[in-house]
Design a protein around this motif. Structure first.
Motif, PDB file in Angstrom:
ATOM      1  N   PHE A   5       4.094  -4.292  -6.129  1.00  0.00           N
ATOM      2  CA  PHE A   5       4.835  -4.690  -4.953  1.00  0.00           C
ATOM      3  C   PHE A   5       4.237  -5.019  -4.197  1.00  0.00           C
ATOM      4  N   VAL A   6       3.568  -6.522  -3.510  1.00  0.00           N
ATOM      5  CA  VAL A   6       2.242  -6.826  -1.946  1.00  0.00           C
ATOM      6  C   VAL A   6       3.577  -6.655  -0.924  1.00  0.00           C
ATOM      7  N   THR A   7       2.828  -5.391  -0.238  1.00  0.00           N
ATOM      8  CA  THR A   7       3.751  -5.119   1.158  1.00  0.00           C
ATOM      9  C   THR A   7       3.425  -6.052   2.275  1.00  0.00           C
ATOM     10  N   PRO A   8       1.651  -6.622   2.506  1.00  0.00           N
ATOM     11  CA  PRO A   8       1.999  -6.933   3.678  1.00  0.00           C
ATOM     12  C   PRO A   8       1.950  -8.249   3.465  1.00  0.00           C
ATOM     13  N   GLU A   9       2.297  -9.184   2.146  1.00  0.00           N
ATOM     14  CA  GLU A   9       2.757 -10.427   2.260  1.00  0.00           C
ATOM     15  C   GLU A   9       4.225 -10.672   2.025  1.00  0.00           C
ATOM     16  N   ASN A  10       4.756  -9.250   1.341  1.00  0.00           N
ATOM     17  CA  ASN A  10       6.298  -9.111   1.686  1.00  0.00           C
ATOM     18  C   ASN A  10       6.774 -10.208   0.546  1.00  0.00           C
ATOM     19  N   TYR A  11       6.331  -9.958  -0.267  1.00  0.00           N
ATOM     20  CA  TYR A  11       6.897  -9.593  -2.345  1.00  0.00           C
ATOM     21  C   TYR A  11       5.765  -9.399  -3.360  1.00  0.00           C
ATOM     22  N   TYR A  12       6.954  -9.399  -4.983  1.00  0.00           N
ATOM     23  CA  TYR A  12       6.712  -8.150  -5.374  1.00  0.00           C
ATOM     24  C   TYR A  12       6.919  -9.647  -6.767  1.00  0.00           C
ATOM     25  N   TYR A  13       6.010  -9.130  -7.787  1.00  0.00           N
ATOM     26  CA  TYR A  13       5.515  -9.128  -9.044  1.00  0.00           C
ATOM     27  C   TYR A  13       5.762  -8.561  -9.876  1.00  0.00           C
ATOM     28  N   ILE A  14       6.033  -9.333 -11.117  1.00  0.00           N
ATOM     29  CA  ILE A  14       5.742  -9.231 -12.752  1.00  0.00           C
ATOM     30  C   ILE A  14       5.016  -9.750 -13.327  1.00  0.00           C
ATOM     31  N   ARG A  15       4.470  -8.961 -14.249  1.00  0.00           N
ATOM     32  CA  ARG A  15       3.135  -9.573 -14.667  1.00  0.00           C
ATOM     33  C   ARG A  15       2.943  -9.462 -16.622  1.00  0.00           C
ATOM     34  N   LYS A  16       2.900  -9.934 -17.385  1.00  0.00           N
ATOM     35  CA  LYS A  16       3.129  -9.375 -18.524  1.00  0.00           C
ATOM     36  C   LYS A  16       1.856  -8.876 -18.569  1.00  0.00           C
ATOM     37  N   GLN A  17       1.610  -8.299 -19.859  1.00  0.00           N
ATOM     38  CA  GLN A  17       1.135  -7.114 -20.657  1.00  0.00           C
ATOM     39  C   GLN A  17      -0.832  -8.266 -20.600  1.00  0.00           C
ATOM     40  N   ASN A  18      -0.657 -10.066 -20.943  1.00  0.00           N
ATOM     41  CA  ASN A  18      -2.163 -10.611 -20.848  1.00  0.00           C
ATOM     42  C   ASN A  18      -2.174 -11.180 -19.509  1.00  0.00           C
ATOM     43  N   GLY A  19      -1.267 -11.159 -18.342  1.00  0.00           N
ATOM     44  CA  GLY A  19      -2.288 -11.766 -17.391  1.00  0.00           C
ATOM     45  C   GLY A  19      -0.971 -12.224 -16.087  1.00  0.00           C
ATOM     46  N   ASP A  20      -0.515 -13.166 -17.337  1.00  0.00           N
ATOM     47  CA  ASP A  20       0.486 -14.386 -17.277  1.00  0.00           C
ATOM     48  C   ASP A  20       1.410 -13.556 -16.272  1.00  0.00           C
ATOM     49  N   LEU A  78       5.137 -13.380 -14.837  1.00  0.00           N
ATOM     50  CA  LEU A  78       7.083 -13.833 -15.231  1.00  0.00           C
ATOM     51  C   LEU A  78       7.634 -14.368 -14.213  1.00  0.00           C
ATOM     52  N   LEU A  79       7.706 -13.330 -13.035  1.00  0.00           N
ATOM     53  CA  LEU A  79       8.496 -14.105 -12.065  1.00  0.00           C
ATOM     54  C   LEU A  79       7.505 -13.204 -11.226  1.00  0.00           C
ATOM     55  N   LYS A  80       7.661 -14.193  -9.640  1.00  0.00           N
ATOM     56  CA  LYS A  80       7.469 -13.652  -8.352  1.00  0.00           C
ATOM     57  C   LYS A  80       8.751 -14.007  -7.116  1.00  0.00           C
ATOM     58  N   ARG A  81       8.884 -12.904  -6.741  1.00  0.00           N
ATOM     59  CA  ARG A  81      10.268 -13.310  -6.247  1.00  0.00           C
ATOM     60  C   ARG A  81       9.460 -12.471  -4.103  1.00  0.00           C
ATOM     61  N   GLU A  82      10.096 -13.746  -3.263  1.00  0.00           N
ATOM     62  CA  GLU A  82       9.241 -13.284  -1.825  1.00  0.00           C
ATOM     63  C   GLU A  82      10.684 -12.886  -1.231  1.00  0.00           C
ATOM     64  N   TYR A  83      10.618 -11.919  -0.227  1.00  0.00           N
ATOM     65  CA  TYR A  83      11.683 -11.224   0.569  1.00  0.00           C
ATOM     66  C   TYR A  83      11.577 -11.231   1.769  1.00  0.00           C
ATOM     67  N   SER A  84      12.618 -10.635   3.021  1.00  0.00           N
ATOM     68  CA  SER A  84      12.464 -10.808   3.980  1.00  0.00           C
ATOM     69  C   SER A  84      11.586 -10.477   4.977  1.00  0.00           C
ATOM     70  N   LYS A  85      10.561 -10.349   5.517  1.00  0.00           N
ATOM     71  CA  LYS A  85       9.844  -9.884   6.776  1.00  0.00           C
ATOM     72  C   LYS A  85      10.910  -8.408   7.348  1.00  0.00           C
ATOM     73  N   GLU A  86      11.961  -8.452   7.094  1.00  0.00           N
ATOM     74  CA  GLU A  86      12.657  -7.318   7.819  1.00  0.00           C
ATOM     75  C   GLU A  86      12.572  -6.398   6.421  1.00  0.00           C
ATOM     76  N   ILE A  87      12.603  -6.383   5.672  1.00  0.00           N
ATOM     77  CA  ILE A  87      12.208  -5.566   4.711  1.00  0.00           C
ATOM     78  C   ILE A  87      10.299  -4.314   5.143  1.00  0.00           C
ATOM     79  N   VAL A  88      10.552  -3.542   4.874  1.00  0.00           N
ATOM     80  CA  VAL A  88       9.039  -2.730   4.528  1.00  0.00           C
ATOM     81  C   VAL A  88       9.813  -1.993   3.413  1.00  0.00           C
ATOM     82  N   ILE A  89       9.145  -2.015   2.489  1.00  0.00           N
ATOM     83  CA  ILE A  89       8.315  -0.829   1.173  1.00  0.00           C
ATOM     84  C   ILE A  89       7.189  -0.618   1.289  1.00  0.00           C
ATOM     85  N   ARG A  90       7.681   0.968   1.038  1.00  0.00           N
ATOM     86  CA  ARG A  90       6.689   2.065   1.058  1.00  0.00           C
ATOM     87  C   ARG A  90       6.848   2.897  -0.171  1.00  0.00           C
TER      88      ARG A  90
END
Length: 156
Positions: free
Chosen positions: A81-96, A98-110
């Protein structure tokens, strides 16, 4: 003579039918505006509930996808979860990614007892367990990851 009287009465009736008065029109308009303004009051609450429901539904689907990918490909999958930029990503073991998903600025993840990055192992379990906290319109939610790879969301 009677025909003339009838024509005169018809003309008088037509002259008296002028429509609504200004007072009647204002009364109907004010009732209409009152009903319309009352219908918009609960929309903000429903909008935030819908946003929460959609966000958690998407997040759960993405996490289950990451877990399933780890099991089927017998590899590590990282969730971050990259909270300052409001997105999360899922990465394979080799670094590729898989998906990157942005979410609303109204949502805060801690992070709570679980960091904002973790792995799904090749057997589907997560490398650590604990909770992260998600705030939607300042309303707290707690997402808990258990041993064995299961997770759930609780309000409050």
């Amino acid at each position: 003579m009677q025909m003339a009287k009838l024509l005169w009465l018809q003309q008088m009736n037509q002259k008296n039918e002028k429509g609504f008065t200004l007072l009647e029109s204002l009364f109907v308009l004010s009732i209409f505006l009152l009903i319309m303004s009352l219908s918009f009051l609960p929309l903000k609450n429903q909008e935030s509930q819908l946003e929460a429901k959609l966000f958690f539904s998407q997040l759960k689907s993405d996490l289950l996808y990451a877990q399933q990918y780890a099991v089927t490909n017998q590899s590590l999958v990282r969730v971050n979860f990259v909270t300052p930029e409001n997105y999360y990503y899922i990465r394979k073991q080799n670094g590729d990614i898989l998906l990157k998903r942005e979410y609303s600025k109204e949502i805060v993840i801690r992070g709570g007892s679980l960091d904002l990055h973790f792995y799904f192992l090749s057997n589907g379990n997560s490398n650590s367990f604990g909770s992260i906290y998600i705030y939607l319109d300042k309303e707290p939610y707690k997402m808990t990851f258990q041993l064995g790879g299961r997770f759930y969301v609780m309000k409050g």
